[in-house]
Design a protein around this motif. Structure first.
Motif, PDB file in Angstrom:
ATOM      1  N   ARG A 218       0.839  -1.202   0.000  1.00 38.61           N
ATOM      2  CA  ARG A 218       0.000   0.000   0.000  1.00 38.61           C
ATOM      3  C   ARG A 218       0.877   1.256   0.000  1.00 38.61           C
ATOM      4  O   ARG A 218       0.562   2.240  -0.667  1.00 38.61           O
ATOM      5  N   GLN A 219       1.967   1.221   0.743  1.00 38.69           N
ATOM      6  CA  GLN A 219       2.899   2.346   0.739  1.00 38.69           C
ATOM      7  C   GLN A 219       3.418   2.619  -0.670  1.00 38.69           C
ATOM      8  O   GLN A 219       3.466   3.776  -1.121  1.00 38.69           O
ATOM      9  N   GLN A 220       3.782   1.576  -1.392  1.00 38.78           N
ATOM     10  CA  GLN A 220       4.303   1.741  -2.748  1.00 38.78           C
ATOM     11  C   GLN A 220       3.213   2.276  -3.686  1.00 38.78           C
ATOM     12  O   GLN A 220       3.490   3.104  -4.561  1.00 38.78           O
ATOM     13  N   TRP A 221       1.989   1.823  -3.502  1.00 35.07           N
ATOM     14  CA  TRP A 221       0.882   2.343  -4.305  1.00 35.07           C
ATOM     15  C   TRP A 221       0.671   3.826  -4.036  1.00 35.07           C
ATOM     16  O   TRP A 221       0.456   4.614  -4.959  1.00 35.07           O
ATOM     17  N   ILE A 222       0.741   4.218  -2.767  1.00 36.18           N
ATOM     18  CA  ILE A 222       0.565   5.633  -2.406  1.00 36.18           C
ATOM     19  C   ILE A 222       1.670   6.480  -3.021  1.00 36.18           C
ATOM     20  O   ILE A 222       1.418   7.582  -3.535  1.00 36.18           O
ATOM     21  N   LEU A 223       2.894   5.996  -3.008  1.00 33.09           N
ATOM     22  CA  LEU A 223       4.007   6.729  -3.624  1.00 33.09           C
ATOM     23  C   LEU A 223       3.760   6.942  -5.117  1.00 33.09           C
ATOM     24  O   LEU A 223       4.041   8.026  -5.654  1.00 33.09           O
ATOM     25  N   ARG A 224       3.228   5.920  -5.782  1.00 37.11           N
ATOM     26  CA  ARG A 224       2.928   6.070  -7.207  1.00 37.11           C
ATOM     27  C   ARG A 224       1.822   7.102  -7.420  1.00 37.11           C
ATOM     28  O   ARG A 224       1.884   7.919  -8.341  1.00 37.11           O
ATOM     29  N   GLN A 225       0.815   7.070  -6.548  1.00 38.87           N
ATOM     30  CA  GLN A 225      -0.269   8.039  -6.660  1.00 38.87           C
ATOM     31  C   GLN A 225       0.226   9.456  -6.393  1.00 38.87           C
ATOM     32  O   GLN A 225      -0.231  10.412  -7.030  1.00 38.87           O
ATOM     33  N   MET A 226       1.144   9.604  -5.473  1.00 33.90           N
ATOM     34  CA  MET A 226       1.730  10.922  -5.177  1.00 33.90           C
ATOM     35  C   MET A 226       2.431  11.478  -6.409  1.00 33.90           C
ATOM     36  O   MET A 226       2.305  12.671  -6.724  1.00 33.90           O
ATOM     37  N   GLN A 228       1.800  10.605  -9.557  1.00 35.17           N
ATOM     38  CA  GLN A 228       0.801  10.853 -10.596  1.00 35.17           C
ATOM     39  C   GLN A 228       0.020  12.147 -10.344  1.00 35.17           C
ATOM     40  O   GLN A 228      -0.372  12.831 -11.296  1.00 35.17           O
ATOM     41  N   LEU A 229      -0.179  12.483  -9.077  1.00 31.51           N
ATOM     42  CA  LEU A 229      -0.857  13.744  -8.757  1.00 31.51           C
ATOM     43  C   LEU A 229       0.000  14.950  -9.119  1.00 31.51           C
ATOM     44  O   LEU A 229      -0.528  16.050  -9.328  1.00 31.51           O
ATOM     45  N   GLY A 230       1.302  14.755  -9.178  1.00 26.56           N
ATOM     46  CA  GLY A 230       2.190  15.856  -9.536  1.00 26.56           C
ATOM     47  C   GLY A 230       3.149  16.270  -8.451  1.00 26.56           C
ATOM     48  O   GLY A 230       3.830  17.292  -8.570  1.00 26.56           O
TER      49      GLY A 230
END
Length: 240
Positions: A218-226, A228-230
């Motif tokens: 989940r941490q790695q997914w959040i980092l990817r989302q961060m 992608q948000l910019g």
């Protein structure tokens, strides 16, 4: 013993006065906390009283208030990436997420999915009790509307980060940063911020200092989302 009409009227008047007093308290608190630090939340009170009633007198609900200027921008970005990516744009409620959660819950009643925004979570943590009920959700909706009307998005995010629960007795990002990473919240890295955000769905089950495989993924997914948000640019563009 039967109550006469005067007795019933007295109870009804007392009930109305109590409701009006509670509404007045909530309104005053929303206005005051638009500027002043929040000393404690109702979830903190609930946890502390629950510990005492169960005989655990060593439990202390701990929080250290810090302004947004003393919180790593990665932390603000991480909780939005994990919990509410439309936070800068909605008015407290993500209708698309609500519709999606309702459809999912109708199909799978064993694993209930929530759709609370950061604004709703702030209202619930600050003013209400933990748990699920239509009464609480109704009160939460009204308080969320009040917060959205009075507070800026930056203020909502500041309060959320200072009262959200990261573990047993650990409330707020400053207490979490000191406890888990031995540093102030201002110095949290992107990876550390994502780890803290990863435990938010259930901070009693998930541990930032002993992450399970699920928490790490989940941490790695959040980092990817961060990303992608910019990244930090997303915060600057939205005045956060």
């Amino acid at each position: 013993m039967k109550l006469g009409k005067y007795g019933i009227g007295w109870i009804w008047r007392g009930l109305k006065r109590g409701i009006l007093a509670l509404l007045g308290f909530w309104l005053a608190a929303i206005l005051i906390f638009a500027f002043l630090p929040v000393p404690f939340s109702m979830v903190m009170v609930e946890r502390q009283l629950g510990a005492w009633f169960s005989g655990d007198f060593s439990y202390v609900a701990h929080s250290d208030w810090v302004p947004m200027s003393e919180i790593s921008p990665y932390m603000a970005l991480a909780v939005m990436a994990a919990e509410d990516q439309k936070f800068p744009d909605h008015w407290g409620f993500d209708m698309g997420a609500i519709e999606s959660a309702l459809a999912h819950n109708q199909r799978n009643q064993k694993r209930i999915r929530g759709a609370s925004t950061l604004s709703q979570q702030t209202a619930k943590n600050l003013f209400l009790w933990d748990g699920r009920s239509w009464v609480r959700k109704g009160l939460e909706a009204g308080l969320t509307a009040g917060i959205e009307l009075v507070w800026t998005k930056r203020r909502t995010l500041t309060v959320y980060l200072n009262i959200v629960e990261f573990g047993d007795g650990i409330f707020g990002v400053e207490a979490a940063a000191q406890r888990f990473f031995h540093k102030p919240a201002s110095r949290l890295s992107a990876s550390e911020a994502a780890m803290l955000a990863a435990v938010l769905p259930n901070p009693h089950r998930f541990k930032a200092n002993a992450p399970s495989g699920y928490v790490i993924s989940r941490q790695q997914w959040i980092l990817r989302q961060m990303r992608q948000l910019g990244g930090k640019t997303f915060l600057q563009e939205n005045a956060l």
